[in-house]
Scaffold this active site. Structure first.
Site, PDB file in Angstrom:
ATOM      1  N   CYS A 217       0.840  -1.206   0.000  1.00 35.05           N
ATOM      2  CA  CYS A 217       0.000   0.000   0.000  1.00 35.05           C
ATOM      3  C   CYS A 217       0.867   1.246   0.000  1.00 35.05           C
ATOM      4  O   CYS A 217       1.386   1.651   1.043  1.00 35.05           O
ATOM      5  CB  CYS A 217      -0.935   0.008   1.207  1.00 35.05           C
ATOM      6  SG  CYS A 217      -2.025   1.451   1.270  1.00 35.05           S
TER       7      CYS A 217
ATOM      8  N   CYS B  47      -0.514   4.068   2.154  1.00 32.81           N
ATOM      9  CA  CYS B  47      -0.323   3.856   3.593  1.00 32.81           C
ATOM     10  C   CYS B  47       1.107   4.145   4.025  1.00 32.81           C
ATOM     11  O   CYS B  47       1.341   4.765   5.065  1.00 32.81           O
ATOM     12  CB  CYS B  47      -0.666   2.412   3.959  1.00 32.81           C
ATOM     13  SG  CYS B  47      -2.289   1.839   3.420  1.00 32.81           S
ATOM     14  N   ASP B  48       2.075   3.668   3.241  1.00 29.27           N
ATOM     15  CA  ASP B  48       3.462   3.635   3.700  1.00 29.27           C
ATOM     16  C   ASP B  48       4.430   4.504   2.907  1.00 29.27           C
ATOM     17  O   ASP B  48       5.603   4.610   3.269  1.00 29.27           O
ATOM     18  CB  ASP B  48       3.974   2.182   3.674  1.00 29.27           C
ATOM     19  CG  ASP B  48       3.153   1.265   4.562  1.00 29.27           C
ATOM     20  OD1 ASP B  48       2.686   1.740   5.620  1.00 29.27           O
ATOM     21  OD2 ASP B  48       2.965   0.089   4.206  1.00 29.27           O
TER      22      ASP B  48
END
Length: 315
Positions: free
Chosen positions: A137, A140-141
């Site tokens: 992701c 997300c990261d």
């Protein structure tokens, strides 16, 4: 006579969607029962730091965040259980479900929050470096890789979207594509090809990953099996999977409308499925965003819809 448990609201799956649904359903006095599934807490339990969920200015460990959500749901009376729902019969209401230990349940409403699973290459190293350089992701990261060098595996629209997002953060983005072309739409092809930070490595496969105390690079092979095959190591700080997700919806497909991939179809903007009293929340019904905050929001919506449905039916 067979012992069958009757519940007003059954939640299948945990994570932000399931736990939020449990919080709201409990506060609405629906006395929800929640089965956590194979991965209690969902995909966020594989994330070391969550920095984009509102209310945590310093970030929070993904496991701790899910434990906090679970504790909050239990505080309001949610009956949260470990275990799996292995069979469902949605032919008529009350809906019939069976757990992995053979327990039978009849539910007036069901909230499906089973999530989606990221597709991986199947390398042992992916598990070794998960959360320490390997991610599925970028949204997300990606923040952790500002001004660093990363790679995205895949050649479709998902991989292109991940690469473009990361190009806004990282200093260099490689796309590792096993075919001699991108499968993505023409628009996405042009965008990645024109981005100066993105380099596309066509006809490449990943053989493994390496690094001490975290990911340091990938073992690659160019034109695997051909006469001009060449193996080499590519130094990397981050390795992102962009080969898609698989919604965890298999046992529901007989009864519910899904798209060609398996995402449960809902009314736009609402978690309502094609069956009355059955609601879908989180990534199992979201092919677009797949974020903790959107999953939590849909869990809230699903619980409120379940409450309204039960009120209308007098249940």
């Amino acid at each position: 006579m067979e012992n069958i448990e009757r519940v007003r609201c059954l939640i299948i799956g945990s994570g932000p969607a399931g736990y939020t649904a449990a919080i709201y359903a409990s506060r609405a006095s629906l006395k929800p029962v929640e089965y956590c599934g194979l991965q209690p807490g969902g995909q966020l339990t594989q994330t070391t730091d969550v920095e984009n969920f509102p209310g945590y200015p310093e970030g929070i460990d993904g496991n701790q965040m899910m434990l906090d959500l679970r504790a909050q749901a239990e505080r309001f009376g949610a009956d949260i259980r470990d275990g799996l729902i292995t069979d469902v019969d949605f032919s008529c209401s009350p809906y019939k479900l069976t757990t992995d230990d053979g327990h039978k349940i009849e539910a007036d409403t069901v909230i499906l929050a089973t999530g989606a699973s990221a597709k991986y290459l199947g390398l042992e190293d992916e598990e070794k470096y998960k959360g320490e350089g390997v991610s599925a992701c970028a949204t997300c990261d990606g923040f952790f890789y500002r001004k660093k060098t990363v790679a995205v595996v895949g050649g479709g629209d998902t991989a292109c979207e991940e690469a473009l997002y990361l190009a806004g953060l990282a200093s260099k983005v490689y796309m590792i594509v096993r075919k001699p072309f991108l499968r993505a739409s023409d628009v996405m092809k042009h965008r990645v090809e024109e981005n100066q930070k993105i380099e596309i490595l066509y006809e490449h496969n990943t053989l493994g990953l390496y690094g001490e105390n975290g990911l340091q690079g990938a073992h690659l092979v160019f034109r695997k099996g051909e006469k001009d095959e060449r193996k080499y190591d590519l130094p990397l700080d981050g390795f992102f999977l962009g080969i898609g997700h698989k919604p965890n919806s298999d046992i529901f497909k007989k009864w519910l409308d899904t798209d060609e991939i398996g995402y449960i179809k809902t009314i736009p903007g609402r978690p309502i499925t094609n069956l009355p009293g059955i609601f879908a929340a989180g990534d199992v019904a979201d092919p677009h965003y797949r974020q903790a905050i959107t999953a939590a929001a849909s869990g809230c919506q699903a619980a409120l819809e379940a409450k309204n449905y039960l009120l209308e039916k007098g249940l």
